[in-house]
Enzyme design. Structure first.
Site, PDB file in Angstrom:
ATOM      1  N   GLN A   1       0.825  -1.206   0.000  1.00 59.29           N
ATOM      2  CA  GLN A   1       0.000   0.000   0.000  1.00 59.29           C
ATOM      3  C   GLN A   1       0.865   1.264   0.000  1.00 59.29           C
ATOM      4  O   GLN A   1       0.495   2.276  -0.613  1.00 59.29           O
ATOM      5  CB  GLN A   1      -0.981  -0.008   1.166  1.00 59.29           C
ATOM      6  CG  GLN A   1      -0.387  -0.187   2.546  1.00 59.29           C
ATOM      7  CD  GLN A   1      -0.191  -1.628   2.946  1.00 59.29           C
ATOM      8  OE1 GLN A   1      -0.083  -2.510   2.111  1.00 59.29           O
ATOM      9  NE2 GLN A   1      -0.133  -1.874   4.251  1.00 59.29           N
TER      10      GLN A   1
ATOM     11  N   ASN B   1       9.872  -5.565   3.249  1.00 56.15           N
ATOM     12  CA  ASN B   1       9.507  -6.977   3.324  1.00 56.15           C
ATOM     13  C   ASN B   1       9.105  -7.503   1.944  1.00 56.15           C
ATOM     14  O   ASN B   1       9.209  -6.812   0.933  1.00 56.15           O
ATOM     15  CB  ASN B   1       8.396  -7.191   4.355  1.00 56.15           C
ATOM     16  CG  ASN B   1       7.111  -6.433   4.000  1.00 56.15           C
ATOM     17  OD1 ASN B   1       6.862  -6.092   2.837  1.00 56.15           O
ATOM     18  ND2 ASN B   1       6.290  -6.180   4.995  1.00 56.15           N
TER      19      ASN B   1
ATOM     20  N   GLN C   1      24.748  -9.976  11.453  1.00 52.12           N
ATOM     21  CA  GLN C   1      24.013 -10.180  10.214  1.00 52.12           C
ATOM     22  C   GLN C   1      22.847 -11.131  10.424  1.00 52.12           C
ATOM     23  O   GLN C   1      21.732 -10.913   9.932  1.00 52.12           O
ATOM     24  CB  GLN C   1      24.950 -10.734   9.138  1.00 52.12           C
ATOM     25  CG  GLN C   1      24.330 -10.803   7.760  1.00 52.12           C
ATOM     26  CD  GLN C   1      23.973  -9.430   7.229  1.00 52.12           C
ATOM     27  OE1 GLN C   1      24.725  -8.476   7.395  1.00 52.12           O
ATOM     28  NE2 GLN C   1      22.815  -9.308   6.624  1.00 52.12           N
TER      29      GLN C   1
ATOM     30  N   HIS D   1      19.310 -10.038  11.731  1.00 56.26           N
ATOM     31  CA  HIS D   1      18.432  -9.243  10.871  1.00 56.26           C
ATOM     32  C   HIS D   1      17.092  -9.938  10.653  1.00 56.26           C
ATOM     33  O   HIS D   1      16.031  -9.320  10.732  1.00 56.26           O
ATOM     34  CB  HIS D   1      19.087  -9.029   9.498  1.00 56.26           C
ATOM     35  CG  HIS D   1      19.814  -7.739   9.371  1.00 56.26           C
ATOM     36  ND1 HIS D   1      19.182  -6.517   9.401  1.00 56.26           N
ATOM     37  CD2 HIS D   1      21.123  -7.470   9.193  1.00 56.26           C
ATOM     38  CE1 HIS D   1      20.068  -5.563   9.259  1.00 56.26           C
ATOM     39  NE2 HIS D   1      21.263  -6.113   9.130  1.00 56.26           N
TER      40      HIS D   1
ATOM     41  N   GLU E   1      26.122  -9.374  -0.547  1.00 49.23           N
ATOM     42  CA  GLU E   1      25.692  -8.013  -0.247  1.00 49.23           C
ATOM     43  C   GLU E   1      26.784  -7.262   0.516  1.00 49.23           C
ATOM     44  O   GLU E   1      27.181  -6.160   0.149  1.00 49.23           O
ATOM     45  CB  GLU E   1      24.402  -8.060   0.572  1.00 49.23           C
ATOM     46  CG  GLU E   1      23.881  -6.697   0.995  1.00 49.23           C
ATOM     47  CD  GLU E   1      22.712  -6.787   1.944  1.00 49.23           C
ATOM     48  OE1 GLU E   1      22.063  -5.752   2.180  1.00 49.23           O
ATOM     49  OE2 GLU E   1      22.443  -7.892   2.485  1.00 49.23           O
ATOM     50  N   HIS E   2      27.244  -7.855   1.595  1.00 46.57           N
ATOM     51  CA  HIS E   2      28.325  -7.282   2.404  1.00 46.57           C
ATOM     52  C   HIS E   2      29.527  -8.229   2.346  1.00 46.57           C
ATOM     53  O   HIS E   2      29.371  -9.422   2.606  1.00 46.57           O
ATOM     54  CB  HIS E   2      27.915  -7.129   3.869  1.00 46.57           C
ATOM     55  CG  HIS E   2      26.628  -6.382   4.073  1.00 46.57           C
ATOM     56  ND1 HIS E   2      25.433  -7.028   4.324  1.00 46.57           N
ATOM     57  CD2 HIS E   2      26.364  -5.059   4.072  1.00 46.57           C
ATOM     58  CE1 HIS E   2      24.477  -6.115   4.464  1.00 46.57           C
ATOM     59  NE2 HIS E   2      25.006  -4.923   4.317  1.00 46.57           N
TER      60      HIS E   2
ATOM     61  N   ASP F   1      26.241   0.119   8.286  1.00 45.00           N
ATOM     62  CA  ASP F   1      24.808   0.202   8.562  1.00 45.00           C
ATOM     63  C   ASP F   1      24.445   1.543   9.180  1.00 45.00           C
ATOM     64  O   ASP F   1      23.374   2.093   8.910  1.00 45.00           O
ATOM     65  CB  ASP F   1      24.395  -0.909   9.540  1.00 45.00           C
ATOM     66  CG  ASP F   1      24.269  -2.263   8.879  1.00 45.00           C
ATOM     67  OD1 ASP F   1      24.245  -2.321   7.634  1.00 45.00           O
ATOM     68  OD2 ASP F   1      24.202  -3.271   9.603  1.00 45.00           O
TER      69      ASP F   1
ATOM     70  N   HIS G   1      14.708   7.029 -42.782  1.00 39.15           N
ATOM     71  CA  HIS G   1      15.867   7.568 -42.067  1.00 39.15           C
ATOM     72  C   HIS G   1      16.878   8.142 -43.056  1.00 39.15           C
ATOM     73  O   HIS G   1      17.426   9.241 -42.856  1.00 39.15           O
ATOM     74  CB  HIS G   1      16.556   6.468 -41.240  1.00 39.15           C
ATOM     75  CG  HIS G   1      15.857   6.118 -39.963  1.00 39.15           C
ATOM     76  ND1 HIS G   1      14.561   5.675 -39.915  1.00 39.15           N
ATOM     77  CD2 HIS G   1      16.294   6.136 -38.658  1.00 39.15           C
ATOM     78  CE1 HIS G   1      14.225   5.440 -38.664  1.00 39.15           C
ATOM     79  NE2 HIS G   1      15.261   5.706 -37.874  1.00 39.15           N
TER      80      HIS G   1
END
Length: 456
Positions: free
Chosen positions: A198, A228, A273, A276, A342-343, A376, A436
């Site tokens: 939403q 999420n 990590q 999380h 990612e890290h 972070d 063209h």
């Protein structure tokens, strides 16, 4: 709950067992639910058109049903006054920390913005170049689920402001006071107290006019920020109608360690990590078994004193985490590049040199003291980073997500431009595009346009 240090938190696997995991970050069930939510919110049910903003009455109803706002609240907005009051209500220590993080992230984002400038070059008969300009309205999402994440507010909104966006819309469900305070210092123009699909729909399609539930919300040109599975699904639906930063999956860290690594420090980073989310992943690559064993024991020791619910979350996350014994650090680098984490932490001797060998990652953290958690919380570089192997071809959130590089050309000397005209005529006919070719011939000083020959 006691922790048995004999259990393997990091499942031992061999280099041959490491598979490149490129998983679809969009959950099919969440995608279907996100489509239903967006359809329910929009004033037009024709999803093939660009018409149909979000109905504010429906938005409030959906937000209440999904727990974004309490039943006794009839607005989707947190006012600037609320955000400032939350900032003013912080302790001196908390306020100072927020100010410091804001300053560091701003400094890095401003440096990024200043690194790319307008340019122009000479072309035959004229000039060509590009301009760099921000999009007008940016949508920024900050999660509000298991933990409040004011750091995500700063990472997204401050970066959009540094890029030069005129309007920054922030969305976060059930905002804690610290989240509201972060919105104040980050300079968010509108704060939507809604989350999930939403929120993404509201930022993508906007709310046309001020109403009894809150102000108008502009359609955002790009939408960024972690969220999420419903946020990710909704971003996949609206991309194309507006820009997005990335479709992010579960968070992950990979540590390359050798015999010089501090086992307790590495363990702390792996746990940080893992807490999380239950689907987060911690990976260890090391060139000797003793290092792996020491880190494994340190994980068990430290996890035993972690409070709930962090302990349960981290313990569950370790079920999909693993350790790999490699023949040397170079093999660690090869496997890391295949995973594209990612890290990526480098905790070896000559750590910077090892880091330079690595090609694929979201963010790089070099040496024992460069903790991923410092990234972070505002060392400067953004903490919104590519996951699930996508670091092979993209990078983290930056001012460039909000900037448009637009090219232009101008011909001042028709005679000097004739080499380009001639090449265009030849290439157009090679491609079978006669129209063209004739458009180029209309600029030729030596070739009569074919349409004129046909007329004669």
């Amino acid at each position: 709950m006691s922790v048995d240090n004999n259990d393997k938190y990091l499942t031992p696997i061999t280099p041959d067992q490491v598979k490149l995991e490129i998983k679809d970050p969009v959950d099919p069930t969440a995608l279907s639910q996100a489509k239903d939510i967006i359809k329910e919110l929009r004033t037009s049910t024709d999803s093939t058109t660009l018409n149909g903003s979000v109905d504010p009455k429906q938005l409030v109803a959906v937000a209440k049903k999904l727990g974004d706002i309490p039943e006794d609240i009839n607005t989707y907005i947190a006012t600037k006054e609320e955000c400032k009051a939350a900032f003013d209500g912080l302790s001196d220590t908390d306020r100072a920390s927020l100010v410091n993080i804001h300053a560091r992230v701003s400094a890095f984002a401003n440096a990024q913005r200043n690194s790319v400038q307008d340019c122009e070059i000479d072309i035959p008969g004229g000039k060509a170049g590009h301009t760099v300009s921000p999009c007008k309205a940016a949508g920024c999402y900050a999660p509000g689920g298991r933990y409040p994440l004011p750091s995500s507010v700063i990472m997204t909104a401050v970066t959009a402001k540094a890029a030069g966006c005129e309007i920054v819309v922030l969305a976060s469900p059930r905002p804690a006071p610290i989240t509201l305070a972060a919105a104040h210092i980050a300079g968010a123009d509108l704060f939507l107290k809604i989350g999930g699909a939403q929120a993404i729909a509201t930022m993508a399609y906007g709310i046309d006019a001020e109403n009894e539930f809150g102000p108008a919300v502009p359609r955002c040109d790009t939408i960024v920020g972690p969220g999420n599975k419903w946020v990710t699904a909704a971003k996949s639906i609206v991309q194309g109608y507006c820009g997005i930063d990335m479709l992010a999956g579960p968070s992950e860290v990979l540590v390359i360690a050798d015999e010089t690594a501090n086992a307790e420090v590495v363990a702390a980073d792996l746990i940080a990590q893992a807490e999380h989310d239950v689907v987060a992943r911690a990976i260890l690559l090391a060139n000797n078994q003793n290092t792996i064993d020491e880190i494994e024991k340190a994980v068990g020791d430290q996890l035993s004193s972690l409070p709930e619910p962090n302990k349960s979350t981290a313990t569950e996350a370790f079920k999909q985490s693993f350790a790999v014994l490699c023949k040397d650090v170079d093999e660690c680098v090869t496997i890391s590049d295949d995973i594209a984490p990612e890290h990526l932490e480098i905790q070896t001797k000559d750590a910077m040199e090892v880091g330079k060998k690595c090609a694929n990652y979201g963010g790089l953290f070099v040496g024992e003291h460069a903790a991923e958690v410092l990234g972070d919380y505002g060392a400067g570089p953004n903490h919104t980073l590519p996951t699930g192997g996508t670091g092979r071809y993209t990078g983290g959130l930056s001012v460039f997500n909000f900037l448009r590089i637009r090219t232009w050309m101008r011909i001042d000397d028709q005679k000097a431009s004739q080499s380009m005209v001639d090449d265009s005529i030849v290439m157009a006919r090679l491609e079978g595009l006669e129209g063209h070719a004739r458009a180029a011939e209309a600029r030729s000083l030596t070739t009569e346009p074919a349409y004129k020959k046909a007329k004669n």
